[in-house]
Enzyme design. Structure first.
Site, PDB file in Angstrom:
ATOM      1  N   HIS A  29      54.881  82.886 -71.374  1.00 31.59           N
ATOM      2  CA  HIS A  29      54.245  83.547 -71.924  1.00 31.59           C
ATOM      3  C   HIS A  29      53.119  82.094 -72.349  1.00 31.59           C
ATOM      4  O   HIS A  29      52.061  82.202 -73.235  1.00 31.59           O
ATOM      5  CB  HIS A  29      54.716  83.538 -73.305  1.00 31.59           C
TER       6      HIS A  29
ATOM      7  N   THR B 295      64.805  89.489 -63.360  1.00 25.68           N
ATOM      8  CA  THR B 295      66.610  88.836 -62.095  1.00 25.68           C
ATOM      9  C   THR B 295      67.616  88.660 -63.830  1.00 25.68           C
ATOM     10  O   THR B 295      68.469  88.302 -63.211  1.00 25.68           O
ATOM     11  CB  THR B 295      66.785  88.658 -61.145  1.00 25.68           C
TER      12      THR B 295
ATOM     13  N   ASP C 287      69.793  92.418 -65.309  1.00 25.23           N
ATOM     14  CA  ASP C 287      70.124  93.338 -64.634  1.00 25.23           C
ATOM     15  C   ASP C 287      72.313  93.207 -64.814  1.00 25.23           C
ATOM     16  O   ASP C 287      71.892  92.364 -65.724  1.00 25.23           O
ATOM     17  CB  ASP C 287      69.928  93.106 -62.970  1.00 25.23           C
TER      18      ASP C 287
ATOM     19  N   SER D 268      50.397  75.819 -76.136  1.00 20.21           N
ATOM     20  CA  SER D 268      50.388  76.368 -77.496  1.00 20.21           C
ATOM     21  C   SER D 268      51.373  77.953 -78.268  1.00 20.21           C
ATOM     22  O   SER D 268      51.222  77.840 -78.953  1.00 20.21           O
ATOM     23  CB  SER D 268      49.394  77.360 -77.324  1.00 20.21           C
TER      24      SER D 268
ATOM     25  N   GLY E 267      45.738  78.825 -70.870  1.00 19.98           N
ATOM     26  CA  GLY E 267      46.985  77.602 -69.607  1.00 19.98           C
ATOM     27  C   GLY E 267      47.575  77.589 -70.789  1.00 19.98           C
ATOM     28  O   GLY E 267      47.987  77.439 -71.274  1.00 19.98           O
TER      29      GLY E 267
END
Ligand code: HEM
Ligand SMILES: *[C@@H]1O[C@H](CO)[C@@H](O)[C@H](O)[C@H]1NC(C)=O
Length: 325
Positions: A66, A193, A246, A76, A72
């Site tokens: 994120h 996962t 999972d 932030s 980039g």
């Protein structure tokens, strides 16, 4: 000829030296002169945090995704909203984002030894790698030297990160816009996962697959027994109940891909990995224990962490990760 060759060698050496002096790019040696212990401090803190709560592996991996995806890898994602600015953390896509206070904790340790030196963006990248290794996942070298941005807007996150309702082609498009292939999209989705998801992201898979917003608008591809049990955990309208990604949410393994192959994707986007061209064969091959998943994941994460980094003299070294200096 010889003198021409010598000349170009000299020029290339000079440019390399200049690049090093000006910090023109990321490098593993970036903090060698002013904070050689930076990576070791981060690793020690990450391991301490994860020994205390191994489920936070997922928090660190999602943070890198994120942060990097939105203008980039520039830290932030960590910036706090103010009275006049809804920062990235306030975006819909950042629902229940975890790990920000843990990054603060790591940063405090780094600041104690190397004040005003190591960026929050670099800490995110190293922590994601160290968390992956902690969870028995692959190692990758992290190049350093990212600077922290002074800008963070929710709208940028909500327009650049993928929503969990995208179909295969939408996922491919989202990743293509950032320079990643369909295969890399599938490999990196393998990050699911680890960690957990709230019912918020699962709802559309169970109750709004075709936009009808009803108890029966369930993704028809889902294994019916799985769908029934997921509906028990996530009743219609519920957003905050938690589902593990999972059955081994603290371990980096290939169970997520097995689950997707068994038509047991929690989110529409998990299920969609096998609904597009080449999706089933890629997921099938990545799901094998001895597959190239680990190596490809490591490459994908390293590439992601180097997406348009802010470089000196741009940006800043934030003193406190949630606040612009
Ligand atoms: C392909 C498109 C993707 C979509 C639509 C998506 C969406 C989501 C959503 C909705 C959640 C649940 C958040 C919550 O409710 O707490 C989540 C969790 C997570 N995502 Fe993704 N994701 C995608 C790809 C990725 C990628 C590429 C990575 C990293 C490489 C990643 C890493 C994670 C991790 C580790 C979690 C667990 C977070 C935690 O345990 O707190 N995701 N994702
Ligand atoms: C259901 O999906 C439709 C179409 O994608 C969307 O406009 C609507 O907001 C969704 N409803 C809910 C409750 O999420």
């Amino acid at each position: 000829m010889a003198s021409v060759k010598l000349g170009s060698t000299v020029i290339i050496s000079y440019l390399l030296l200049l690049a090093t002096i000006c910090n023109a790019g990321l490098s593993q040696q970036y903090y060698q002169s002013n904070c050689p212990q930076a990576a070791a401090i981060i690793k020690t803190e990450v391991n301490k945090i994860l020994r205390n709560n191994p489920n936070l592996v997922g928090a660190f991996l999602r943070l890198q995704f994120h942060d990097s995806w939105v203008n980039g890898a520039d830290g932030s994602v960590l910036i706090k909203s103010t009275a006049t600015n809804v920062a990235e953390v306030g975006a819909f896509v950042n629902f229940q984002l975890r790990g920000i206070s843990e990054i603060d904790q790591i940063k405090a340790q780094v600041e104690a030894q190397c004040p005003n030196t190591v960026s929050c963006a670099d800490i995110i990248a190293v922590a994601a790698r160290d968390a992956t290794v902690f969870a028995n996942g692959p190692y990758w070298p992290v190049a350093l030297g990212r600077r922290d941005s002074r800008v963070s807007r929710a709208i940028d996150a909500d327009t650049q990160l993928p929503f969990p309702v995208l179909r295969f082609s939408g996922l491919v498009q989202n990743f293509a816009a950032k320079g990643f292939s369909a295969r890399e999209m599938i490999v990196l989705s393998g990050s699911h996962t680890v960690g957990h998801t709230h019912c918020n992201g699962i709802g559309p898979n169970l109750y709004n697959y075709t936009g009808q917003d009803s108890l029966t608008d369930t993704n028809p591809n889902l294994d019916p027994t799985f769908a029934t049990s997921l509906k028990q955990t996530c009743p219609k309208g519920n957003t905050l109940n938690i589902v593990d990604m999972d059955s081994s949410p603290n371990t980096f393994d290939t169970l997520y891909f097995k689950k997707v192959l068994a038509n047991q994707g929690d989110m529409i986007t998990d299920d969609e990995l096998i609904r597009g061209p080449s999706g089933p064969s890629i997921v099938q091959s990545l799901s094998q224990p001895a597959s190239s998943f680990r190596a490809e994941f490591a490459n994908g994460m390293a590439k992601m962490s180097q997406m348009s980094p802010l470089l000196a003299p741009n940006g800043e070294i934030r003193k406190s990760c949630q606040f612009i200096n």
